[in-house]
Design an enzyme around this catalytic site. Structure first.
Site, PDB file in Angstrom:
ATOM      1  N   LYS A  86       6.906  -3.953 -20.270  1.00 14.54           N
ATOM      2  CA  LYS A  86       7.136  -2.815 -19.370  1.00 14.54           C
ATOM      3  C   LYS A  86       8.617  -2.486 -19.269  1.00 14.54           C
ATOM      4  O   LYS A  86       8.996  -1.304 -19.164  1.00 14.54           O
ATOM      5  CB  LYS A  86       6.558  -3.129 -17.983  1.00 14.54           C
ATOM      6  N   GLU A 115      11.407   5.160 -22.237  1.00 12.28           N
ATOM      7  CA  GLU A 115      11.223   6.324 -21.364  1.00 12.28           C
ATOM      8  C   GLU A 115      12.571   6.998 -21.079  1.00 12.28           C
ATOM      9  O   GLU A 115      12.674   8.232 -21.122  1.00 12.28           O
ATOM     10  CB  GLU A 115      10.570   5.866 -20.070  1.00 12.28           C
ATOM     11  N   TYR A 116      13.594   6.198 -20.778  1.00  8.18           N
ATOM     12  CA  TYR A 116      14.932   6.754 -20.535  1.00  8.18           C
ATOM     13  C   TYR A 116      15.385   7.591 -21.732  1.00  8.18           C
ATOM     14  O   TYR A 116      15.888   8.715 -21.586  1.00  8.18           O
ATOM     15  CB  TYR A 116      15.947   5.634 -20.318  1.00  8.18           C
ATOM     16  N   ARG A 146      22.852   8.352 -17.261  1.00  5.87           N
ATOM     17  CA  ARG A 146      22.425   8.183 -15.864  1.00  5.87           C
ATOM     18  C   ARG A 146      23.577   7.691 -15.007  1.00  5.87           C
ATOM     19  O   ARG A 146      23.802   8.191 -13.902  1.00  5.87           O
ATOM     20  CB  ARG A 146      21.250   7.205 -15.793  1.00  5.87           C
ATOM     21  N   GLY A 157       0.148   1.400  -4.658  1.00  8.12           N
ATOM     22  CA  GLY A 157      -0.829   0.491  -4.079  1.00  8.12           C
ATOM     23  C   GLY A 157      -2.074   1.208  -3.589  1.00  8.12           C
ATOM     24  O   GLY A 157      -3.203   0.711  -3.744  1.00  8.12           O
ATOM     25  N   PRO A 193       7.782  -3.888  -3.887  1.00  7.50           N
ATOM     26  CA  PRO A 193       9.035  -3.739  -4.626  1.00  7.50           C
ATOM     27  C   PRO A 193       9.498  -5.059  -5.228  1.00  7.50           C
ATOM     28  O   PRO A 193       9.371  -6.130  -4.625  1.00  7.50           O
ATOM     29  CB  PRO A 193      10.012  -3.244  -3.556  1.00  7.50           C
ATOM     30  N   ASN A 251       7.566  -3.881 -10.716  1.00 10.43           N
ATOM     31  CA  ASN A 251       8.527  -3.883 -11.821  1.00 10.43           C
ATOM     32  C   ASN A 251       9.463  -5.081 -11.734  1.00 10.43           C
ATOM     33  O   ASN A 251      10.681  -4.938 -11.768  1.00 10.43           O
ATOM     34  CB  ASN A 251       9.351  -2.586 -11.820  1.00 10.43           C
ATOM     35  N   LEU A 293       0.819  -1.211   0.000  1.00  3.02           N
ATOM     36  CA  LEU A 293       0.000   0.000   0.000  1.00  3.02           C
ATOM     37  C   LEU A 293       0.852   1.259   0.000  1.00  3.02           C
ATOM     38  O   LEU A 293       0.589   2.223   0.717  1.00  3.02           O
ATOM     39  CB  LEU A 293      -0.943  -0.012   1.212  1.00  3.02           C
ATOM     40  N   GLY A 294       1.896   1.245  -0.828  1.00  3.04           N
ATOM     41  CA  GLY A 294       2.664   2.466  -1.043  1.00  3.04           C
ATOM     42  C   GLY A 294       1.893   3.414  -1.940  1.00  3.04           C
ATOM     43  O   GLY A 294       0.674   3.310  -2.092  1.00  3.04           O
ATOM     44  N   GLY A 315       2.459   6.174 -12.990  1.00  2.00           N
ATOM     45  CA  GLY A 315       2.888   6.875 -11.787  1.00  2.00           C
ATOM     46  C   GLY A 315       1.723   7.420 -10.985  1.00  2.00           C
ATOM     47  O   GLY A 315       0.554   7.146 -11.273  1.00  2.00           O
TER      48      GLY A 315
END
Length: 306
Positions: free
Chosen positions: A169, A176-177, A268, A12, A68, A95, A8-9, A120
């Site tokens: 994904k 995306e990067y 990065r 979540g 995670p 992920n 539930l972050g 997000g």
């Protein structure tokens, strides 16, 4: 539909909120009691342990994991597995590496769906993009759940067998990067070029009818308006997970050239060589990418010492 949500972050809680709003019966658990209380305030049935969650769910169990990637997923599955059968469904919405998802599906008694999730915290209002791998019957049964969590029916699909959801994904994140790096480089040239430009105005103008319009470009405008055209004390340090690295590794294994994604990943890594706040005189493009991560994921913004 009754569904147990574990984890539930930020993401979540959004999953719980969207499901409750859509009328689903949600049982929620997290190691953090405050997170469980927040889910209960939204309208979920709180569970103080995985055992309680399993006991609360009906005979046929549907579970969504939003935790995670890595050991946490395996540890959770170890606790869940004794109570599950092949008629039960587990969705891993984190992920995870696609090969780990394949391994888990092969060793689990339950039917396993790997679900790549993009959008997000902004998905709290818009809904997520869901890329799902696994058995067709399990995907079909959970379509009402996917409709609620995603932007709607067009926001999710079954990509193929187990592993394919997290595979798609993974590549999504590599793309995306590269996109973040490309926008960063363009704005770096404008910031150091011939004219004194309002970069927020540039981003807004580009995003209205231009070929390169996108949500990331909207977030560029947001960044320049919030931080200033020079991005203030935003550092040239770009944090991030492993998905970009996994994308490049897979490209090498498949002998597919991905020079733009590789270069974005290298940038990065280069940004991290100077420490957690980056190089005070570092790349503007990296600073753009740093701030963009906050825009779509509400990740912490690394900042330079003033």
């Amino acid at each position: 539909m009754q569904l147990g949500v574990v984890g539930l972050g930020r993401m979540g809680q959004i999953v719980v909120d969207r499901l409750v709003t859509a009328g689903h019966d949600i049982v929620a658990f997290d190691l953090d009691a405050e997170a469980v209380a927040t889910a209960a305030d939204i309208g979920a049935t709180p569970a103080d342990s995985l055992d309680t969650l399993l006991d609360t769910l009906g005979e046929t169990k549907r579970l969504w994991l939003m935790i995670p990637a890595g050991e946490a997923v395996d540890a959770t599955l170890t606790q869940l597995e004794p109570s599950l059968t092949e008629t039960d469904i587990i969705v891993d919405g984190g992920n995870s590496h696609f090969e780990a998802s394949i391994r888990r599906a092969e060793t689990s008694d339950a039917t396993y769906l790997d679900c790549g999730t993009s959008g997000g915290p902004a998905g709290a209002e818009l809904g997520f993009s869901l890329m799902i791998g696994g058995q067709q019957w399990a995907y079909d049964e959970l379509i009402p759940v996917f409709d609620a969590i995603a932007t709607g029916p067009d926001g999710h699909d079954r990509m193929g067998p187990v592993g394919s959801g997290h595979y798609v994904k993974m590549v999504h994140n590599g793309v995306e990067y590269a996109l973040m790096q490309t926008y960063g480089e363009g704005f770096e040239l404008l910031a150091n070029g011939r004219y004194d430009l309002d970069l927020a105005a540039v981003a807004r103008t580009w995003n209205n009818g231009a070929v390169i319009r996108s949500w990331l470009l909207e977030l560029c405008e947001e960044a320049f308006r919030a931080e200033g055209v020079d991005l203030g004390n935003v550092a040239d340090y770009i944090a991030g997970g492993s998905t970009g690295t996994w994308t490049v590794q897979e490209a090498l294994e498949q002998e597919v050239p991905v020079p733009l994604i590789y270069q974005a990943l290298a940038e990065r890594f280069g940004s991290r060589a100077t420490g957690a706040t980056g190089d005070p005189d570092g790349r503007f493009s990296r600073r753009v990418a740093n701030r963009l991560r906050y825009g779509f994921g509400r990740h912490d913004v690394a900042r330079r010492d003033e």
